[in-house]
Design a protein around this motif. Structure first.
Motif, PDB file in Angstrom:
ATOM      1  N   PRO A  60       5.260  -7.662  -4.599  1.00 40.55           N
ATOM      2  CA  PRO A  60       3.999  -7.619  -3.969  1.00 40.55           C
ATOM      3  C   PRO A  60       3.108  -9.070  -3.837  1.00 40.55           C
ATOM      4  O   PRO A  60       3.363 -10.095  -4.629  1.00 40.55           O
ATOM      5  N   LEU A  61       2.407  -9.337  -2.948  1.00 40.83           N
ATOM      6  CA  LEU A  61       1.630 -10.594  -2.711  1.00 40.83           C
ATOM      7  C   LEU A  61      -0.013 -10.221  -2.970  1.00 40.83           C
ATOM      8  O   LEU A  61      -0.482  -9.912  -2.010  1.00 40.83           O
ATOM      9  N   LEU A  62      -0.064 -10.439  -4.276  1.00 39.16           N
ATOM     10  CA  LEU A  62      -1.451 -10.277  -4.554  1.00 39.16           C
ATOM     11  C   LEU A  62      -1.881  -8.751  -4.186  1.00 39.16           C
ATOM     12  O   LEU A  62      -1.072  -7.829  -4.182  1.00 39.16           O
ATOM     13  N   ARG A  63      -3.201  -8.530  -3.591  1.00 40.56           N
ATOM     14  CA  ARG A  63      -3.568  -7.267  -3.236  1.00 40.56           C
ATOM     15  C   ARG A  63      -3.459  -7.104  -1.444  1.00 40.56           C
ATOM     16  O   ARG A  63      -4.226  -6.235  -0.932  1.00 40.56           O
ATOM     17  N   ARG A  93       0.949  -1.234   0.137  1.00 42.11           N
ATOM     18  CA  ARG A  93       0.000   0.122  -0.040  1.00 42.11           C
ATOM     19  C   ARG A  93       0.875   1.127   0.086  1.00 42.11           C
ATOM     20  O   ARG A  93       1.129   2.053   1.115  1.00 42.11           O
ATOM     21  N   ARG A  94       1.333   1.579  -1.110  1.00 41.28           N
ATOM     22  CA  ARG A  94       2.523   2.519  -1.107  1.00 41.28           C
ATOM     23  C   ARG A  94       1.857   3.952  -1.032  1.00 41.28           C
ATOM     24  O   ARG A  94       1.260   4.378  -1.896  1.00 41.28           O
ATOM     25  N   VAL A 143      -2.906 -14.189   7.315  1.00 40.10           N
ATOM     26  CA  VAL A 143      -3.264 -15.049   5.968  1.00 40.10           C
ATOM     27  C   VAL A 143      -3.571 -13.754   5.054  1.00 40.10           C
ATOM     28  O   VAL A 143      -4.433 -12.963   5.313  1.00 40.10           O
ATOM     29  N   SER A 144      -2.629 -13.736   4.084  1.00 37.48           N
ATOM     30  CA  SER A 144      -2.682 -12.548   3.229  1.00 37.48           C
ATOM     31  C   SER A 144      -3.648 -12.634   2.245  1.00 37.48           C
ATOM     32  O   SER A 144      -4.079 -11.460   1.778  1.00 37.48           O
ATOM     33  N   GLU A 145      -4.116 -13.632   1.983  1.00 39.59           N
ATOM     34  CA  GLU A 145      -5.351 -13.590   0.927  1.00 39.59           C
ATOM     35  C   GLU A 145      -6.084 -14.926   1.013  1.00 39.59           C
ATOM     36  O   GLU A 145      -5.785 -15.907   1.529  1.00 39.59           O
ATOM     37  N   GLY A 146      -7.221 -15.177   0.272  1.00 34.65           N
ATOM     38  CA  GLY A 146      -8.004 -16.605   0.363  1.00 34.65           C
ATOM     39  C   GLY A 146      -7.375 -17.711  -0.085  1.00 34.65           C
ATOM     40  O   GLY A 146      -7.769 -18.701   0.053  1.00 34.65           O
ATOM     41  N   PHE A 152      -2.321  -7.123  -8.085  1.00 32.29           N
ATOM     42  CA  PHE A 152      -1.411  -7.055  -6.980  1.00 32.29           C
ATOM     43  C   PHE A 152      -1.448  -5.979  -6.247  1.00 32.29           C
ATOM     44  O   PHE A 152      -0.600  -5.832  -5.536  1.00 32.29           O
ATOM     45  N   GLU A 153      -1.957  -4.793  -6.786  1.00 34.43           N
ATOM     46  CA  GLU A 153      -1.929  -3.716  -5.864  1.00 34.43           C
ATOM     47  C   GLU A 153      -3.440  -3.507  -5.366  1.00 34.43           C
ATOM     48  O   GLU A 153      -4.539  -3.847  -5.891  1.00 34.43           O
ATOM     49  N   TYR A 154      -3.625  -2.744  -4.214  1.00 31.61           N
ATOM     50  CA  TYR A 154      -5.081  -2.563  -3.477  1.00 31.61           C
ATOM     51  C   TYR A 154      -6.126  -2.076  -4.538  1.00 31.61           C
ATOM     52  O   TYR A 154      -7.157  -2.539  -4.524  1.00 31.61           O
TER      53      TYR A 154
END
Length: 786
Positions: A303-306, A213-214, A449-452, A378-380
């Protein structure tokens, strides 16, 4: 060598010759030679030599290391050539439980001379990298401003004037220095390298990519290090690369002539390098101490997905393309980056019985290949349009960790350098079991847990506390669900989920089970299911302070949990969430934000008093719920069982197993810090915050952590829009907006808002609104009345 050690070495050679049993043994000693045959009497000198020799032998092989420190300038690498067939194993371990240290630290050979003001200097003739310095095994501090303070809340000391012209003017040659800072919203951290000064005398920076989240850096919470002019206190050091000179401010009583100085060199000590078609199989590292690897914060940029995360794919132990490979009964301590990293394809791997502490980044990470995700973003703010979206459930490839186990590990003092870190990090993986771990003293989540993608995890019997110590808006357990269905604009996402309800489960194809854990977060939520987290079963957890938060998502079942001195925080749910909240004990009335439909079932719960129950029933929930004070057997000693005959049993609550949290190994139990149990208090009788009308909207002062999280604010400030009526307000506001200023006047209270309105001369003024993680300015038209 002592006579006793000589006797032992000879005895090993006599009684355990190579190939004498069904297994093959090779021996390594710091006193050995790589030209030796690797027997007990004539051991190898290096681990790599023993690994090479083992490739020529079949069956089960043990590589025994004799007591000592084994220094690596590059990692020991295992490939598919080192694999063992199923039923046999290659084991690297200490001989007879002797203390064996695998270190990436190079010993420095220094001749010290006085410099000035308590500082000494020494020429470094060796060709070594300098990013960290250990003296007699203790980590020292790069020259920094402000000086290191172990009790400082953030980053061990911060100052707002780090980049002030006055301070920067003191720096003659700051290139190679670093600026470390929190994210502006305290969602982790960012780091910059100073490359020099521009023609205005300002520092030139590169970096800031360590957070997905830059938003730049915090202007308040930051510090500078590795600048010579900031060397001004004991235990600080600076290395002049041009002059190859080390400067050091020793503490009183340190003998520079006899002290051991070390500088970590490699970022990894052991690497498993295979692939899906040719994996590394059946290798175990056991009973070793792993220490002193280089920091990796400037390589942390993928980046880890969003999610909010970026990562560096590596650790002191790195596994990529491994099957049935394990780290067992080891100590990983004083490493600069991640401790253990499972990257891309891994199956049936694990970490058990280990202590992981004094770590620069995360404890244990599982991170798959983004190429395995369908329609990744990859970005929010990114989103793949539905018409272009791959709507096939599950992963595209098998290039991700699966069926792995993290069991009985003690993890503490993590994230010393990188604050967007965790005890256990799960991203783009499936069916990971995280069980009986004790995790504490971390800057952000204990388990994240970064995403599903792709669910199936079982997270059970963990003891997680003292979390979110240097960041904000997070939990002891944290998750995001910014999967392919998720959209950063809440109104659009609501319409997507309403029209395409199956999209939310395309990535999290299996439920994530969170059960029988003990969580305590004093700076956020005990359990925080954020943005879009879906398909969770949360049961039998003891939440000691922060309660449970569920932001928008679908198919969450929360039942038979205890929330001490806190409550349930439902935030901005979908109308068709199908969420269930039942048989839970809460310590206060619910704190909903933006809830119009209360899921599939919210009932059969236990409230601490009749007032909070009545409030819930007035909203249409909990028609069969009951109220009773939170009276437990012995909460001071952690016994949160309800006393026999408690009315809570009548609505389906069952006492939780309370003696199985955390590590199970006796030696780890003896080392582990104990959680502090709270004094159980009755809910405070606080009047609801005042709400007023403003331009057809109902607004109130933003006052709670829950309101901050639901709106995405960086702090508890501004005026929150609770609801709007058709008409003028709908042209400017949406529910959950935050009014930051009006007519140039900051609005941090209702009184501020009223004063700002009175300051408007004319029919219009500019208003600053925060919505969907962005502040923007609009011009509002008034009707001439103030």
């Amino acid at each position: 060598m002592s006579k006793l050690k000589i006797f032992l070495v000879i005895a090993v050679g006599l009684f355990f010759p190579v190939r004498s049993f069904s297994q093959t043994n090779f021996f390594i000693s710091t006193l050995g030679k790589d030209t030796n045959p690797g027997t007990g009497a004539k051991p190898f000198h290096s681990i790599s030599r023993a690994v090479t020799e083992a490739r020529t032998h079949s069956g089960k092989i043990n590589l025994y290391l004799m007591e000592g420190i084994y220094r690596l300038n590059k990692p020991v690498v295992f490939t598919s050539r080192d694999s063992r067939q199923n039923g046999s194993t290659l084991t690297i371990t200490s001989y007879n439980k002797q203390k064996v240290i695998i270190s990436g630290g190079a010993v420095l050979h220094l001749k010290w001379a006085p410099y000035k003001d308590g500082i000494w200097k020494a020429r470094v003739e060796q060709n070594v990298q300098f990013d960290e310095l250990f003296v007699n095994g203790q980590l020292q501090h790069m020259a920094r401003y402000p000086n290191y303070h172990p009790a400082a809340h953030y980053l061990n000391g911060t100052a707002e004037d780090v980049l002030s012209p006055e301070r920067v003017a003191r720096w003659k040659s700051p290139e190679g220095g670093y600026i470390h800072a929190l994210h502006p919203s305290q969602w982790g951290d960012v780091h910059y390298r100073i490359t020099g000064k521009n023609d205005k005398g300002e520092p030139v920076l590169e970096g800031g990519w360590q957070n997905n989240r830059r938003m730049g850096m915090s202007e308040k919470y930051r510090f500078v290090e590795n600048v010579f002019e900031e060397l001004d206190t004991v235990n600080e050091w600076y290395f002049d690369k041009q002059a190859k000179t080390l400067y050091y401010f020793p503490p009183a009583g340190l003998n520079l002539r006899t002290a051991t100085f070390e500088s970590p060199q490699p970022a990894s000590l052991f690497e498993f390098r295979g692939g899906e078609t040719a994996p590394v199989r059946n290798i175990t590292i056991s009973g070793l101490v792993l220490t002193q690897t280089a920091r990796t914060f400037m390589q942390n940029m993928e980046p880890l997905l969003r999610s909010d995360w970026t990562i560096y794919r590596g650790g002191a132990v790195t596994c990529e393309g491994a099957v049935n490979c394990k780290l067992v009964n080891c100590t990983v301590i004083n490493v600069g980056g991640n401790a253990v990293f499972f990257s891309k394809y891994n199956r049936n791997c694990g970490v058990s019985g280990c202590q992981i502490s004094e770590v620069g980044a995360s404890g244990i990470c599982f991170v798959g290949d983004p190429g395995a995700a369908r329609s990744p973003s990859f970005e929010y703010n990114q989103f793949v349009p539905i018409a272009q979206m791959d709507r096939t459930p599950g992963p595209k490839t098998n290039n991700y960790p699966k069926d792995c186990r993290i069991y009985d590990n003690l993890m503490f003092n993590l994230g010393l350098v990188e604050k967007q870190s965790a005890g256990v990090e799960l991203s783009m993986c499936q069916d990971i079991t995280v069980s009986h771990n004790t995790i504490y003293d971390v800057p952000r989540a204990g388990i994240n847990v970064s995403e599903g993608t792709w669910g199936g995890h079982v997270i059970e019997y963990n003891d997680v506390f003292n979390t979110v110590k240097e960041t904000g808006d997070h939990g002891s357990f944290n998750s995001w669900g910014r999967d392919r269905y998720w959209h950063p604009d809440k109104k659009i996402m609501d319409s997507i989920v309403a029209e395409y309800p199956d999209l939310a489960l395309l990535d999290v194809t299996r439920p994530i089970i969170l059960r029988n854990n003990r969580f305590r977060c004093d700076h956020g939520w005990d359990i925080d299911l954020d943005d879009g987290s879906s398909n969770y079963i949360i049961s039998n957890n003891l939440c000691l302070n922060g309660g449970i938060k569920l932001r928008e998502g679908v198919n969450r079942v929360v039942e038979n949990n205890i929330m001490v001195n806190n409550t349930f925080h439902p935030h901005v749910w979908f109308k068709n969430s199908n969420d269930i909240f039942r048989h839970n004990i809460v310590g206060a009335g619910y704190l909903p934000i933006g809830i119009s439909v209360w899921g599939k079932e919210v009932d059969y719960n236990v409230f601490p008093d009749a007032a909070s129950l009545s409030e819930a029933q007035a909203r249409g929930t909990d028609m069969h719920s009951v109220s009773m004070p939170q009276v437990f057997e012995n909460p001071a000693e952690g016994d949160f069982r309800l006393k026999p005959g408690a009315i809570a049993f009548s609505v389906g609550f069952k006492n939780i197993e309370l003696d199985s949290f955390g590590v199970v190994s006796p030696q780890l139990k003896a080392r582990a810090k104990k959680v502090n149990f709270p004094m159980v208090t009755a809910p405070a009788q606080v009047a609801e915050s005042e709400t007023i009308d403003f331009m057809g909207a109902k607004v109130k002062k933003l006052t709670t952590l829950g309101e901050r999280s639901a709106t995405g604010m960086d702090d508890i400030r501004g005026v929150l829009v609770k609801s709007i009526l058709p008409g003028q307000a709908s042209a400017f506001f949406q529910a959950n907006d935050v009014i930051l200023s009006l007519n140039g006047v900051p609005t941090n209270s209702l009184r501020d808002l009223q004063k700002a309105r009175m300051s408007v001369i004319g029919a219009s003024a500019e208003i600053v609104i925060f919505r969907n993680q962005h502040a923007f300015t609009k011009r509002v038209e008034f009707d001439g009345h103030k």
